[in-house]
Design an enzyme around this catalytic site. Sequence first.
Site, mmCIF file in Angstrom:
data_model
loop_
_atom_site.group_PDB
_atom_site.id
_atom_site.type_symbol
_atom_site.label_atom_id
_atom_site.label_comp_id
_atom_site.label_asym_id
_atom_site.label_seq_id
_atom_site.Cartn_x
_atom_site.Cartn_y
_atom_site.Cartn_z
ATOM 1 N N ARG A 1 0.816 -1.206 0.000
ATOM 2 C CA ARG A 1 0.000 0.000 0.000
ATOM 3 C C ARG A 1 0.850 1.257 0.000
ATOM 4 O O ARG A 1 0.346 2.355 -0.223
ATOM 5 C CB ARG A 1 -0.946 -0.004 1.209
ATOM 6 C CG ARG A 1 -2.082 -1.034 1.085
ATOM 7 C CD ARG A 1 -3.000 -0.972 2.271
ATOM 8 N NE ARG A 1 -3.659 0.316 2.376
ATOM 9 C CZ ARG A 1 -4.302 0.713 3.462
ATOM 10 N NH1 ARG A 1 -4.358 -0.058 4.529
ATOM 11 N NH2 ARG A 1 -4.888 1.906 3.486
ATOM 12 N N THR B 1 -2.759 -12.223 11.632
ATOM 13 C CA THR B 1 -1.993 -11.954 12.844
ATOM 14 C C THR B 1 -2.009 -13.122 13.835
ATOM 15 O O THR B 1 -1.005 -13.364 14.514
ATOM 16 C CB THR B 1 -2.533 -10.691 13.535
ATOM 17 O OG1 THR B 1 -3.970 -10.767 13.623
ATOM 18 C CG2 THR B 1 -2.158 -9.437 12.739
#
Length: 449
Positions: free
Chosen positions: A15, A80
């Site tokens: 990004r 995660t």
Amino acid sequence: MPTHLIVLAAGTGTRMLSDRPKVLHEIGGVPILAHVLAAAEALDGERVIVVGGDGDAVSEEALKTDGRIRVAEQSEQRGTAHAVTMAAPELDGKGGDTLVLLGDTPFIRPDTISALGKARADGAEIVFLGFEASDPARYGRIVSDGTTLLKIVEWKDADDATRALTLCNAGLVLAGTATLLRLAAAAGPKNAAGEHYLTDIAALGRAEGLDVRVVTCAEEEALGINTCADLARAESVFQARARNAAADRGVTLQSPDTVHFAFDTRIDRNVVVEPNVVFGPGVVIESGARIRAFSHLEGCHVGRNSVVGPHARLRPGTKLGAGTQVGNFVEVKNAEFGEGAQAKHLTYIGDASIGRAANVGAGTITCNYDGVSKHRTEIGEKAFIGSSTMLVAPVRIGDEAMTASGTVITRNVPDGDLAIARTRQKNKPGFARKLLARLRATSDTDKAE
């Protein structure tokens, strides 16, 4: 305080339109990850495990920061919770508490970690960190009842009512090590992204009847970095903190917003920093020094009561003794100045040692590079280097020796000697007028006009 720490640092800078892992982009001249690892080091846990991507540069950077760090690889980016399970081999059977930190969230304060620890000591079995967001955007939302955390819902999975909440997940969690690893392994990809979210352990824990709580921090602390805009904002936050910390230590910043610090800049009290000064990594400034406007310093040590600049550049390896002066348009690299030595203008000093109370005149250059290797120049105590001297290294100028202006030095100059190495001047009477007349007669410029 937590017994162990896991730093989740896998992931690319997609990004950020970068091939570099985002945690290796820099704030204050060092990677984002270095800020997080510094916070982890301050917590003084038994072990720190950095979870990085398979084959990327994150592991190398982590080990460079501290060789005691353990590294775990997450070859597949599956979320995660999955990343936490990659650290399990380092933590199985170790007991104690484990804190999970995010490698792209560099501004968590020690007091905030202490608040997480206090909640854990007060009976909470899992503690998450949250913050009230001025613009919640795409953060995960925390659904709570006071400090009791009911669930965390990722933005992609949230309905409109949940998205309207402003209490957001900062990504940090503290829990008993065994509890954390067990619930992380149970967190499945039951979400819009198809990932194993660590936030799912909140609901899993509550389903088991565990006490799950939320502790809040300031929004600035929870700033995560995913885009170049985030990185710029983080740099602003870091600089503001660094400037305030410098002022609190007794450093005078004449125009604070124009002074830029590095992560490890050390400036003693009673130092004055004028406008538009940039400190790169590795700078130490001792008390009483003055750093004048538009100077750039990196990897250098400035002694007490010295003056640098304006428009000076100190490069890595520079060491200035007490009371030295490095003036305008002087560049110094890998060189040492003895007490009271000075080079006040228009000079390059590289790979050199300048003796106590020596004076280096304007336009002096140490010719330190022969195209293959670097060579050193030594200038003795109380030596006087005349303006526009070229010092062809390796060479030594003795104590109290002098060089005449315009001299090219290729051999050592003994103590107390004067060195002159230039051709004798010859004046040709009237020749300048004759030459100019001849040039004008043959020039096309006058004819064109």
